[in-house]
Design a protein around this motif. Structure first.
Motif, short mmCIF file in Angstrom:
data_model
loop_
_atom_site.label_atom_id
_atom_site.label_comp_id
_atom_site.label_asym_id
_atom_site.label_seq_id
_atom_site.Cartn_x
_atom_site.Cartn_y
_atom_site.Cartn_z
N HIS A 263 1.51 14.21 -9.69
CA HIS A 263 2.60 14.57 -8.78
C HIS A 263 2.78 13.55 -7.66
N VAL A 264 1.76 12.73 -7.41
CA VAL A 264 1.79 11.85 -6.24
C VAL A 264 1.57 10.39 -6.64
N PHE A 265 0.46 10.10 -7.30
CA PHE A 265 0.11 8.70 -7.55
C PHE A 265 1.10 8.01 -8.46
N THR A 266 1.71 8.76 -9.36
CA THR A 266 2.68 8.13 -10.27
C THR A 266 3.93 7.66 -9.52
N LEU A 267 4.13 8.15 -8.31
CA LEU A 267 5.28 7.72 -7.50
C LEU A 267 4.96 6.49 -6.66
N ALA A 268 3.68 6.14 -6.59
CA ALA A 268 3.25 5.06 -5.71
C ALA A 268 3.71 3.70 -6.24
N LEU B 117 9.99 14.58 10.53
CA LEU B 117 9.37 13.26 10.57
C LEU B 117 10.08 12.28 9.64
N ARG B 118 10.51 12.77 8.48
CA ARG B 118 11.23 11.90 7.56
C ARG B 118 12.56 11.45 8.16
N SER B 119 13.21 12.33 8.91
CA SER B 119 14.49 11.95 9.53
C SER B 119 14.31 10.87 10.59
N ILE B 120 13.12 10.82 11.20
CA ILE B 120 12.82 9.81 12.22
C ILE B 120 12.36 8.51 11.58
N TYR B 121 11.69 8.62 10.43
CA TYR B 121 11.13 7.46 9.74
C TYR B 121 11.63 7.41 8.29
N PRO B 122 12.94 7.32 8.08
CA PRO B 122 13.49 7.41 6.72
C PRO B 122 13.08 6.26 5.80
N ARG B 123 12.77 5.09 6.34
CA ARG B 123 12.39 3.95 5.51
C ARG B 123 10.90 3.93 5.20
N LEU B 124 10.15 4.81 5.84
CA LEU B 124 8.70 4.82 5.66
C LEU B 124 8.20 6.04 4.89
N GLU C 85 4.15 2.27 2.39
CA GLU C 85 4.99 3.45 2.32
C GLU C 85 4.11 4.68 2.48
N ILE C 86 4.72 5.78 2.90
CA ILE C 86 4.00 7.04 3.10
C ILE C 86 4.62 8.09 2.17
N VAL D 214 0.84 -1.20 0.00
CA VAL D 214 0.00 0.00 0.00
C VAL D 214 0.87 1.24 0.00
N SER D 215 0.50 2.21 -0.83
CA SER D 215 1.13 3.53 -0.81
C SER D 215 0.13 4.51 -0.20
N ILE D 216 0.47 5.06 0.96
CA ILE D 216 -0.37 6.08 1.58
C ILE D 216 0.04 7.42 1.01
#
Length: 305
Positions: free
Chosen positions: A104-109, A76-83, A57-58, A27-29
């Motif tokens: 801009h978003v869904f194509t990265l999912a 938040l990304r620095s705390i959860y870099p793999r997510l 993934e987020i 799932v891509s959030i």
């Protein structure tokens, strides 16, 4: 009302619950945000509390925020870099007329499924994603599922009733722009190229449901706790006047009608024209609404001049 989650689990705790490789998310959030500095932590925390047997993934799309939202997301990304994956725009895309941010978003999912949430909304049920994915995995004739939602007035914290469907939806109902709670939806990642001519539709969520309806039905997951949708002065939709909401729905349906005609799907185009009739009469009254409808039909070449 359940309070926002203040302390999410550590990244290692999230990863440890999964039975497969986190590098291949199921799932891509996808979260879109702009100047949600007061709210964005609650949104991301609602993702992190999800208890799933599968990896997710987020992806957060920040539309050039100026209020500190970007800095919070970087933290938040620095705390959860793999997510967490972060996309930050240099220029605000909404102000340039881009309403459907799918490209801009869904194509990265990378996920088989996409779950969406606005940056000022948040999830409170840690079972939400698991319930939705379990259903979609075993019901191939459904393309999306969604839950209930509660509106929360920011100033008073009063819970308010929101207007949208709370029942299963046929493919045709999705195609004809039935409204559902956007930040509660999870759907199959079926659409790889989102039509450019629909990116300026005022209501990009209605465009999404219409296009996804080509692939199946919609399921209302009543077992999940309602998500929370904030009602506040900066809310794009919730603070619009009723007339503005109706007018934006008319424009969205007109763009979808033109798109369906281009795709030689005249029956679906007529569904959107029917929506325009009803909305135009509601907004302008019978006489003016009929006149505006006639002009719209001429423009779409459904009647002769």
């Amino acid at each position: 009302m359940t309070d926002p989650i203040s302390v999410p689990p550590a990244e290692s705790a999230v990863l440890a619950q999964w039975s497969s490789d986190a590098l291949t998310p199921l799932v891509s959030i996808c979260c879109t945000t702009f100047n949600h500095g007061e709210f964005i932590r609650d949104a991301v925390h609602g993702f992190l509390i999800q208890k799933t047997s599968f990896p997710f993934e987020i992806i957060v799309h920040d539309d050039a925020s100026t209020d500190g939202t970007t800095e919070i997301l970087e933290e938040l990304r620095s705390i959860y870099p793999r997510l967490i994956r972060l996309v930050v725009q240099d220029e605000n895309q909404w102000s340039k007329g881009c309403r459907l941010l799918a490209n801009h978003v869904f194509t990265l999912a990378r996920g088989k499924y996409i779950a969406v949430c606005d940056g000022d909304d948040f999830w409170v049920d840690p079972r939400k994603l698991q319930l939705q994915v379990d259903f979609l995995e075993t019901n191939q004739d459904f393309v999306l599922c969604f839950t209930d939602s509660q509106g929360v007035i920011e100033d008073t914290q009063e819970v308010t009733q929101l207007t949208a469907r709370r029942q299963d939806l046929s493919s045709l109902e999705l195609q004809s722009t039935t409204s559902l709670f956007t930040s509660s939806a999870c759907f199959r990642n079926e659409i790889k190229i989102w039509p450019d001519q629909l990116t300026r539709a005022p209501y990009g969520d209605l465009v999404m449901w219409s296009l996804l309806g080509d692939f199946g039905k919609g399921k209302f997951i009543s077992e999940a706790q309602p998500i929370r949708q904030r009602v506040h002065p900066a809310g794009v939709h919730s603070m619009q006047s009723k007339n503005d909401q109706v007018a934006n729905a008319v424009i969205t349906n007109a763009l979808l009608a033109a798109y369906r005609l281009e795709e030689r799907e005249s029956a679906l185009a007529l569904l959107h024209v029917q929506n325009i009739i009803l909305l135009s009469i509601k907004l302008y009254g019978l006489r003016l609404g009929t006149s505006m409808l006639y002009r719209a039909l001429r423009k779409l070449r459904l009647v002769k001049a």
